[in-house]
Design a protein around this motif. Sequence first.
Motif, PDB file in Angstrom:
ATOM      1  N   ASP A  40      51.390 -22.356  31.502  1.00  0.00           N
ATOM      2  CA  ASP A  40      50.578 -22.070  30.325  1.00  0.00           C
ATOM      3  C   ASP A  40      49.121 -22.391  30.620  1.00  0.00           C
ATOM      4  O   ASP A  40      48.733 -23.553  30.737  1.00  0.00           O
ATOM      5  CB  ASP A  40      51.097 -22.918  29.159  1.00  0.00           C
ATOM      6  CG  ASP A  40      50.487 -22.498  27.840  1.00  0.00           C
ATOM      7  OD1 ASP A  40      49.941 -21.379  27.761  1.00  0.00           O
ATOM      8  OD2 ASP A  40      50.552 -23.283  26.876  1.00  0.00           O
ATOM      9  N   TRP A  41      48.299 -21.358  30.783  1.00  0.00           N
ATOM     10  CA  TRP A  41      46.899 -21.496  31.157  1.00  0.00           C
ATOM     11  C   TRP A  41      46.028 -20.693  30.201  1.00  0.00           C
ATOM     12  O   TRP A  41      46.474 -19.719  29.617  1.00  0.00           O
ATOM     13  CB  TRP A  41      46.657 -20.935  32.562  1.00  0.00           C
ATOM     14  CG  TRP A  41      47.520 -21.488  33.647  1.00  0.00           C
ATOM     15  CD1 TRP A  41      48.789 -21.087  33.973  1.00  0.00           C
ATOM     16  CD2 TRP A  41      47.192 -22.522  34.573  1.00  0.00           C
ATOM     17  NE1 TRP A  41      49.251 -21.799  35.036  1.00  0.00           N
ATOM     18  CE2 TRP A  41      48.293 -22.687  35.432  1.00  0.00           C
ATOM     19  CE3 TRP A  41      46.056 -23.309  34.761  1.00  0.00           C
ATOM     20  CZ2 TRP A  41      48.294 -23.629  36.461  1.00  0.00           C
ATOM     21  CZ3 TRP A  41      46.062 -24.245  35.792  1.00  0.00           C
ATOM     22  CH2 TRP A  41      47.171 -24.398  36.628  1.00  0.00           C
ATOM     23  N   ASP A  42      44.772 -21.071  30.107  1.00  0.00           N
ATOM     24  CA  ASP A  42      43.763 -20.233  29.462  1.00  0.00           C
ATOM     25  C   ASP A  42      43.075 -19.445  30.573  1.00  0.00           C
ATOM     26  O   ASP A  42      42.789 -19.994  31.641  1.00  0.00           O
ATOM     27  CB  ASP A  42      42.732 -21.093  28.718  1.00  0.00           C
ATOM     28  CG  ASP A  42      43.326 -21.773  27.496  1.00  0.00           C
ATOM     29  OD1 ASP A  42      44.169 -21.156  26.827  1.00  0.00           O
ATOM     30  OD2 ASP A  42      42.947 -22.930  27.227  1.00  0.00           O
ATOM     31  N   GLU A  43      42.799 -18.162  30.330  1.00  0.00           N
ATOM     32  CA  GLU A  43      42.135 -17.354  31.340  1.00  0.00           C
ATOM     33  C   GLU A  43      40.662 -17.186  30.991  1.00  0.00           C
ATOM     34  O   GLU A  43      40.304 -16.858  29.872  1.00  0.00           O
ATOM     35  CB  GLU A  43      42.808 -15.983  31.459  1.00  0.00           C
ATOM     36  CG  GLU A  43      42.297 -15.189  32.641  1.00  0.00           C
ATOM     37  CD  GLU A  43      43.066 -13.893  32.886  1.00  0.00           C
ATOM     38  OE1 GLU A  43      42.700 -13.188  33.845  1.00  0.00           O
ATOM     39  OE2 GLU A  43      43.998 -13.581  32.123  1.00  0.00           O
ATOM     40  N   VAL A  44      39.810 -17.440  31.976  1.00  0.00           N
ATOM     41  CA  VAL A  44      38.371 -17.220  31.856  1.00  0.00           C
ATOM     42  C   VAL A  44      38.026 -16.152  32.884  1.00  0.00           C
ATOM     43  O   VAL A  44      38.244 -16.345  34.078  1.00  0.00           O
ATOM     44  CB  VAL A  44      37.583 -18.520  32.122  1.00  0.00           C
ATOM     45  CG1 VAL A  44      36.083 -18.244  32.144  1.00  0.00           C
ATOM     46  CG2 VAL A  44      37.917 -19.581  31.085  1.00  0.00           C
ATOM     47  N   LYS A  46      38.727 -11.942  33.792  1.00  0.00           N
ATOM     48  CA  LYS A  46      40.007 -11.219  33.839  1.00  0.00           C
ATOM     49  C   LYS A  46      40.363 -10.796  35.255  1.00  0.00           C
ATOM     50  O   LYS A  46      39.516 -10.325  36.017  1.00  0.00           O
ATOM     51  CB  LYS A  46      39.940  -9.967  32.954  1.00  0.00           C
ATOM     52  CG  LYS A  46      39.858 -10.273  31.469  1.00  0.00           C
ATOM     53  CD  LYS A  46      41.182 -10.732  30.966  1.00  0.00           C
ATOM     54  CE  LYS A  46      41.149 -11.000  29.475  1.00  0.00           C
ATOM     55  NZ  LYS A  46      42.259 -11.791  29.034  1.00  0.00           N
ATOM     56  N   LEU A  69      42.264 -19.456  35.963  1.00  0.00           N
ATOM     57  CA  LEU A  69      43.297 -19.955  35.074  1.00  0.00           C
ATOM     58  C   LEU A  69      42.988 -21.428  34.867  1.00  0.00           C
ATOM     59  O   LEU A  69      42.928 -22.198  35.832  1.00  0.00           O
ATOM     60  CB  LEU A  69      44.686 -19.772  35.685  1.00  0.00           C
ATOM     61  CG  LEU A  69      45.149 -18.331  35.874  1.00  0.00           C
ATOM     62  CD1 LEU A  69      46.573 -18.311  36.425  1.00  0.00           C
ATOM     63  CD2 LEU A  69      45.073 -17.530  34.583  1.00  0.00           C
ATOM     64  N   SER A  71      43.663 -25.160  32.992  1.00  0.00           N
ATOM     65  CA  SER A  71      44.720 -25.963  32.371  1.00  0.00           C
ATOM     66  C   SER A  71      44.377 -26.266  30.916  1.00  0.00           C
ATOM     67  O   SER A  71      43.207 -26.370  30.542  1.00  0.00           O
ATOM     68  CB  SER A  71      44.925 -27.272  33.146  1.00  0.00           C
ATOM     69  OG  SER A  71      43.802 -28.122  33.011  1.00  0.00           O
ATOM     70  N   LYS A  72      45.415 -26.391  30.100  1.00  0.00           N
ATOM     71  CA  LYS A  72      45.228 -26.732  28.685  1.00  0.00           C
ATOM     72  C   LYS A  72      44.785 -28.187  28.526  1.00  0.00           C
ATOM     73  O   LYS A  72      44.086 -28.530  27.578  1.00  0.00           O
ATOM     74  CB  LYS A  72      46.530 -26.533  27.916  1.00  0.00           C
ATOM     75  CG  LYS A  72      47.101 -25.127  27.998  1.00  0.00           C
ATOM     76  CD  LYS A  72      46.478 -24.220  26.986  1.00  0.00           C
ATOM     77  CE  LYS A  72      47.207 -22.885  26.941  1.00  0.00           C
ATOM     78  NZ  LYS A  72      46.558 -21.951  26.042  1.00  0.00           N
ATOM     79  N   ALA A 101      35.733 -25.973  29.494  1.00  0.00           N
ATOM     80  CA  ALA A 101      36.950 -25.199  29.740  1.00  0.00           C
ATOM     81  C   ALA A 101      36.709 -23.695  29.625  1.00  0.00           C
ATOM     82  O   ALA A 101      37.537 -22.907  30.057  1.00  0.00           O
ATOM     83  CB  ALA A 101      38.041 -25.620  28.752  1.00  0.00           C
ATOM     84  N   LYS A 102      35.575 -23.299  29.067  1.00  0.00           N
ATOM     85  CA  LYS A 102      35.312 -21.872  28.831  1.00  0.00           C
ATOM     86  C   LYS A 102      34.392 -21.251  29.875  1.00  0.00           C
ATOM     87  O   LYS A 102      34.232 -20.053  29.945  1.00  0.00           O
ATOM     88  CB  LYS A 102      34.699 -21.660  27.436  1.00  0.00           C
ATOM     89  CG  LYS A 102      35.557 -22.158  26.307  1.00  0.00           C
ATOM     90  CD  LYS A 102      36.776 -21.291  26.110  1.00  0.00           C
ATOM     91  CE  LYS A 102      37.583 -21.764  24.920  1.00  0.00           C
ATOM     92  NZ  LYS A 102      38.982 -21.434  25.020  1.00  0.00           N
TER      93      LYS A 102
END
Length: 197
Positions: A40-44, A46, A69, A71-72, A101-102
Motif C-alpha cells: 500500500d503506497w501513495d504514488e507521486v 505516474k 511509490l 510509504s504511508k 510525502a507529496k
Amino acid sequence: MKRLSILAAGLLMGAAALSGMAYGQSDGWVTLLDSTKMGDWDEVGKANWAMKDGALTVDKLDGKDLSYLVSKNSYKDFQIKAEFWTDEEANSGIFIRCDEAKKIDAKICYEVNIFDKRPDPTYGTGAIVDVAKVDPMPKAAGKWNTYEITAQGPHLVVVLNGQKTADVQDSKHLSGPVALQYGSGVVKFRKVQIKPL
C-alpha cells in the motif's frame, strides 16, 4: 480421537500464525512489498508500476516527471532490506527520511542511488546522493541485488550485496516516509522490508 482433534487444532493455529508472519511482521520486520503483493503506497508522478512474475516491475513513465511509490508511514530509526533488479539504462533509488510525502527529491530526502550510468559516478549506485560518495561504483544491472540500509540517528550505512558502500554521519533529515523511485530503464523490486529500531 480427542487428542487428534487437539493436535489438529494446534497445527492449524501454528500454520495460521506462520502465514500471518510471512506477510506483515516477523521479528520486527514489516513487509512493504513482496513477490505476491505490491503493498500500500501513495504514488507521486505516474508510471506503469505492476506486479509481474513475482516482482513489482516498472518500465515506462506516464509524463515527464519521475515516479515514486511513497510509504504511508514515516520512519525515524530503521533498517531496510530491499531486493531489486535493473537493466543497464535504469535510473532508480530508494529514498529515506523524506521531509515531505507529496514531493520527493534528493534535496528533501536521502537518496540511496541505483544508477549505473550516472554521468557523475561518485554518487551512482551504492552512494547516498550529495551525502556519501562511492568509489569505485559497483554495477547492479542485469542481476538481483540486495540493499541493506540502516538509519540510526545521524548515522547512515548502505550495504549492497554484502559490501558496505556508504557509511556517513549526516543529520539533515531525521524522519519521514521512504520511497521507491522510477526514472528510466527497467526496474523491479521483489521484496522490501523495514524494521524500526
